[in-house]
Design a protein around this motif. Structure first.
Motif, PDB file in Angstrom:
ATOM      1  N   THR A   1       0.827  -1.201   0.000  1.00  0.00           N
ATOM      2  CA  THR A   1       0.000   0.000   0.000  1.00  0.00           C
ATOM      3  C   THR A   1       0.863   1.253   0.000  1.00  0.00           C
ATOM      4  N   VAL A   2       0.209   2.399  -0.147  1.00  0.00           N
ATOM      5  CA  VAL A   2       0.950   3.651  -0.258  1.00  0.00           C
ATOM      6  C   VAL A   2       1.573   4.088   1.058  1.00  0.00           C
ATOM      7  N   GLY A   3       1.089   3.537   2.179  1.00  0.00           N
ATOM      8  CA  GLY A   3       1.684   3.891   3.462  1.00  0.00           C
ATOM      9  C   GLY A   3       1.333   5.292   3.902  1.00  0.00           C
ATOM     10  N   VAL A   4       0.032   5.535   4.102  1.00  0.00           N
ATOM     11  CA  VAL A   4      -0.399   6.890   4.464  1.00  0.00           C
ATOM     12  C   VAL A   4      -0.830   7.008   5.918  1.00  0.00           C
ATOM     13  N   GLY A   5      -0.596   5.976   6.694  1.00  0.00           N
ATOM     14  CA  GLY A   5      -0.871   6.074   8.123  1.00  0.00           C
ATOM     15  C   GLY A   5      -2.213   5.515   8.534  1.00  0.00           C
ATOM     16  N   GLN A   6      -2.983   6.287   9.318  1.00  0.00           N
ATOM     17  CA  GLN A   6      -4.190   5.758   9.938  1.00  0.00           C
ATOM     18  C   GLN A   6      -5.300   5.429   8.943  1.00  0.00           C
ATOM     19  N   SER A   7      -5.264   5.996   7.724  1.00  0.00           N
ATOM     20  CA  SER A   7      -6.323   5.711   6.750  1.00  0.00           C
ATOM     21  C   SER A   7      -6.051   4.432   5.968  1.00  0.00           C
ATOM     22  N   GLU A   8      -4.965   3.731   6.322  1.00  0.00           N
ATOM     23  CA  GLU A   8      -4.571   2.517   5.616  1.00  0.00           C
ATOM     24  C   GLU A   8      -5.433   1.348   6.068  1.00  0.00           C
ATOM     25  N   THR A   9      -6.706   1.368   5.691  1.00  0.00           N
ATOM     26  CA  THR A   9      -7.638   0.376   6.215  1.00  0.00           C
ATOM     27  C   THR A   9      -8.269  -0.515   5.154  1.00  0.00           C
ATOM     28  N   THR A  10      -8.436   0.010   3.956  1.00  0.00           N
ATOM     29  CA  THR A  10      -9.139  -0.756   2.923  1.00  0.00           C
ATOM     30  C   THR A  10      -8.423  -2.054   2.592  1.00  0.00           C
ATOM     31  N   VAL A  11      -7.099  -2.040   2.648  1.00  0.00           N
ATOM     32  CA  VAL A  11      -6.328  -3.249   2.337  1.00  0.00           C
ATOM     33  C   VAL A  11      -6.697  -4.383   3.280  1.00  0.00           C
ATOM     34  N   HIS A  12      -7.111  -4.046   4.482  1.00  0.00           N
ATOM     35  CA  HIS A  12      -7.502  -5.071   5.459  1.00  0.00           C
ATOM     36  C   HIS A  12      -8.737  -5.824   5.000  1.00  0.00           C
ATOM     37  N   SER A  13      -9.556  -5.168   4.167  1.00  0.00           N
ATOM     38  CA  SER A  13     -10.805  -5.785   3.713  1.00  0.00           C
ATOM     39  C   SER A  13     -10.618  -6.670   2.487  1.00  0.00           C
ATOM     40  N   MET A  14      -9.378  -6.833   2.012  1.00  0.00           N
ATOM     41  CA  MET A  14      -9.166  -7.657   0.821  1.00  0.00           C
ATOM     42  C   MET A  14      -8.000  -8.626   0.962  1.00  0.00           C
ATOM     43  N   THR A  15      -7.468  -8.761   2.180  1.00  0.00           N
ATOM     44  CA  THR A  15      -6.327  -9.651   2.384  1.00  0.00           C
ATOM     45  C   THR A  15      -6.606 -10.652   3.497  1.00  0.00           C
ATOM     46  N   ASP A  16      -5.806 -11.717   3.515  1.00  0.00           N
ATOM     47  CA  ASP A  16      -5.937 -12.737   4.559  1.00  0.00           C
ATOM     48  C   ASP A  16      -5.059 -12.412   5.759  1.00  0.00           C
ATOM     49  N   PHE A  17      -3.912 -11.809   5.489  1.00  0.00           N
ATOM     50  CA  PHE A  17      -2.946 -11.507   6.540  1.00  0.00           C
ATOM     51  C   PHE A  17      -2.474 -10.074   6.369  1.00  0.00           C
ATOM     52  N   PHE A  18      -2.490  -9.317   7.465  1.00  0.00           N
ATOM     53  CA  PHE A  18      -2.148  -7.896   7.406  1.00  0.00           C
ATOM     54  C   PHE A  18      -0.840  -7.674   8.150  1.00  0.00           C
ATOM     55  N   LEU A  19       0.198  -7.314   7.402  1.00  0.00           N
ATOM     56  CA  LEU A  19       1.545  -7.150   7.946  1.00  0.00           C
ATOM     57  C   LEU A  19       1.916  -5.671   8.011  1.00  0.00           C
ATOM     58  N   LEU A  20       2.296  -5.228   9.192  1.00  0.00           N
ATOM     59  CA  LEU A  20       2.667  -3.835   9.399  1.00  0.00           C
ATOM     60  C   LEU A  20       4.175  -3.735   9.634  1.00  0.00           C
ATOM     61  N   LEU A  21       4.848  -2.995   8.768  1.00  0.00           N
ATOM     62  CA  LEU A  21       6.281  -2.770   8.917  1.00  0.00           C
ATOM     63  C   LEU A  21       6.529  -1.521   9.755  1.00  0.00           C
ATOM     64  N   LYS A  22       7.474  -1.631  10.682  1.00  0.00           N
ATOM     65  CA  LYS A  22       7.814  -0.510  11.556  1.00  0.00           C
ATOM     66  C   LYS A  22       9.313  -0.288  11.602  1.00  0.00           C
ATOM     67  N   LEU A  23       9.692   0.894  12.081  1.00  0.00           N
ATOM     68  CA  LEU A  23      11.099   1.227  12.277  1.00  0.00           C
ATOM     69  C   LEU A  23      11.371   1.454  13.756  1.00  0.00           C
ATOM     70  N   ALA A  24      12.545   1.088  14.196  1.00  0.00           N
ATOM     71  CA  ALA A  24      12.938   1.364  15.573  1.00  0.00           C
ATOM     72  C   ALA A  24      13.478   2.783  15.668  1.00  0.00           C
ATOM     73  N   GLY A  25      13.237   3.423  16.815  1.00  0.00           N
ATOM     74  CA  GLY A  25      13.785   4.749  17.033  1.00  0.00           C
ATOM     75  C   GLY A  25      13.098   5.847  16.275  1.00  0.00           C
ATOM     76  N   ALA A  26      11.910   5.581  15.729  1.00  0.00           N
ATOM     77  CA  ALA A  26      11.190   6.616  14.963  1.00  0.00           C
ATOM     78  C   ALA A  26      10.016   7.186  15.743  1.00  0.00           C
ATOM     79  N   GLY A  27       9.924   6.812  17.031  1.00  0.00           N
ATOM     80  CA  GLY A  27       8.820   7.291  17.854  1.00  0.00           C
ATOM     81  C   GLY A  27       7.561   6.482  17.690  1.00  0.00           C
ATOM     82  N   ASP A  28       7.599   5.433  16.842  1.00  0.00           N
ATOM     83  CA  ASP A  28       6.405   4.633  16.572  1.00  0.00           C
ATOM     84  C   ASP A  28       6.013   3.755  17.743  1.00  0.00           C
ATOM     85  N   GLU A  29       6.949   3.500  18.676  1.00  0.00           N
ATOM     86  CA  GLU A  29       6.631   2.623  19.796  1.00  0.00           C
ATOM     87  C   GLU A  29       5.444   3.172  20.595  1.00  0.00           C
ATOM     88  N   LEU A  30       5.389   4.499  20.730  1.00  0.00           N
ATOM     89  CA  LEU A  30       4.314   5.117  21.485  1.00  0.00           C
ATOM     90  C   LEU A  30       2.971   4.979  20.785  1.00  0.00           C
TER      91      LEU A  30
END
Length: 360
Positions: free
Chosen positions: A186-215
């Motif tokens: 997907t385009v990776g636009v953040g919180q609106s990244e939801t439609t892909v969930h309605s057409m896939t079997d497994f939803f994988l989220l990639l994250k980075l360490a040290g980018a503040g995403d832990e919070l």
């Protein structure tokens, strides 16, 4: 004695045009029959696994031209009985997380395992020029060369949810062409990244360490839908930070209620650049597929997705009919001008346009 002249062939043909003219109805029938033959030929090649035919088929269904609609419908109807036989994996993450690098590494690994992998990569479209770079093929140059891999970049257009307008249809075509693992980037636009969930079997989220995403893990949103979080770029000096981030995400996931699938989301580390952690990601997905097929969630989710697809198709059809209606086109200009001159509100203008559409 004057010589009698014989009418020329040109004169004769013009005077007797009715006898040699092609019947317009027959011509139209011939064109329609030719279109069906072309569609059937494209479908035949598609079902044989021809990647060029698959590319042409996706181009056809993505077309906005009304004349391509019927051919697209023939393709989808013909492909449907041969679809539904793949594992559909949605992959998302913020820009810069390394989605393309991960997909190339992951896809190459799957090909070596004997899988046929299709990648449907969605590039964001400019809201100004409507254009897209579509550079995923250049970022996945090794995967593109694989015989059993297919990479197709598509513009997101005006679609929301991080996917292209015809992503569902493209998935079906890829399955019909014999691809057994479909990766939707997907385009990776953040919180609106939801439609892909309605057409896939497994939803994988990639994250980075040290980018503040832990919070962000303690907030409801895209993380709540993830079946797994994979922290990418876990290599070199970043390895320690990645391990710490893994612990943080694990704690965050414990705050969420149990999923309907019965699956407890996992957190993994990987380095797409160094090809570490990739086999573990696939093993995790296989465990998920096995568990959800055994408890019946997998098939139930597919059925619900098909229902959702029906509603989406209805919405799109009604929207297209609305904006293509000649009366609405004229009325829309009037209402837009009235809004500009502060003679009406947006709500009143919309109500008037809908009333006119319902009356037509």
């Amino acid at each position: 004695m004057a010589k009698k002249t014989t009418p020329s062939a040109l004169h004769k043909s013009s005077s007797e045009s009715s006898s040699v003219s092609v019947n317009s109805d027959a011509a139209e029938k011939f064109k329609a029959r030719r279109k069906n033959i072309l569609s059937e030929d494209l479908l035949k090649k598609l079902l044989e696994g021809n990647k060029a035919a698959l590319g042409r088929a996706i181009t056809l269904i993505e077309s906005n031209q009304p004349k391509h609609k019927k051919k697209a419908e023939i393709l989808i109807e013909g492909a449907l009985p041969h679809a539904q036989k793949s594992v559909r994996i949605g992959i998302t993450g913020v820009p810069g997380v390394g989605k393309s690098t991960f997909i190339e590494s992951f896809g190459s690994y799957l090909v070596k395992q004997g899988k046929r992998v299709a990648v449907l990569a969605v590039d964001p479209s400019s809201t100004v020029s409507r254009g897209s770079i579509l550079g995923d093929k250049t970022r996945m140059e090794n995967l593109v060369k694989e015989k059993n891999a297919f990479v197709r970049p598509s513009p997101s257009g005006e679609s929301l949810g991080g996917v292209a307008r015809k992503s569902r249809e493209s998935i079906l075509l890829c399955e019909a062409a014999g691809f057994d693992v479909i990766l939707i980037e997907t385009v990776g636009v953040g919180q609106s990244e939801t439609t892909v969930h309605s057409m896939t079997d497994f939803f994988l989220l990639l994250k980075l360490a040290g980018a503040g995403d832990e919070l962000q893990g303690i907030k409801r949103g895209i993380i709540e839908m993830a079946d797994a979080i994979v922290i990418n770029k876990a290599d070199g000096d970043n390895l320690r930070a990645a391990r710490e981030a893994k612990m943080e995400f694990k704690r965050a996931l414990n705050l969420y209620p149990a999923k309907e699938s019965g699956w407890k989301p996992r957190v993994n580390l990987c380095s797409a650049l160094e090809n570490t952690g990739i086999p573990e990601v696939w093993e995790m997905i296989l465990k998920y597929i096995k568990q959800t097929k055994e408890n019946g969630y997998f098939e139930n989710k597919r059925r619900e997705q098909n229902k959702f697809w029906m509603f989406q198709t209805i919405d799109e059809h009604i929207k297209n009919r609305f904006y293509r209606d000649p009366n609405i086109k004229e009325a829309l200009k009037i209402q837009l001008k009235a809004i500009e001159e502060n003679k009406t509100t947006a709500f009143a203008a919309a109500h008037e346009l809908i009333r006119k559409f319902e009356a037509s």
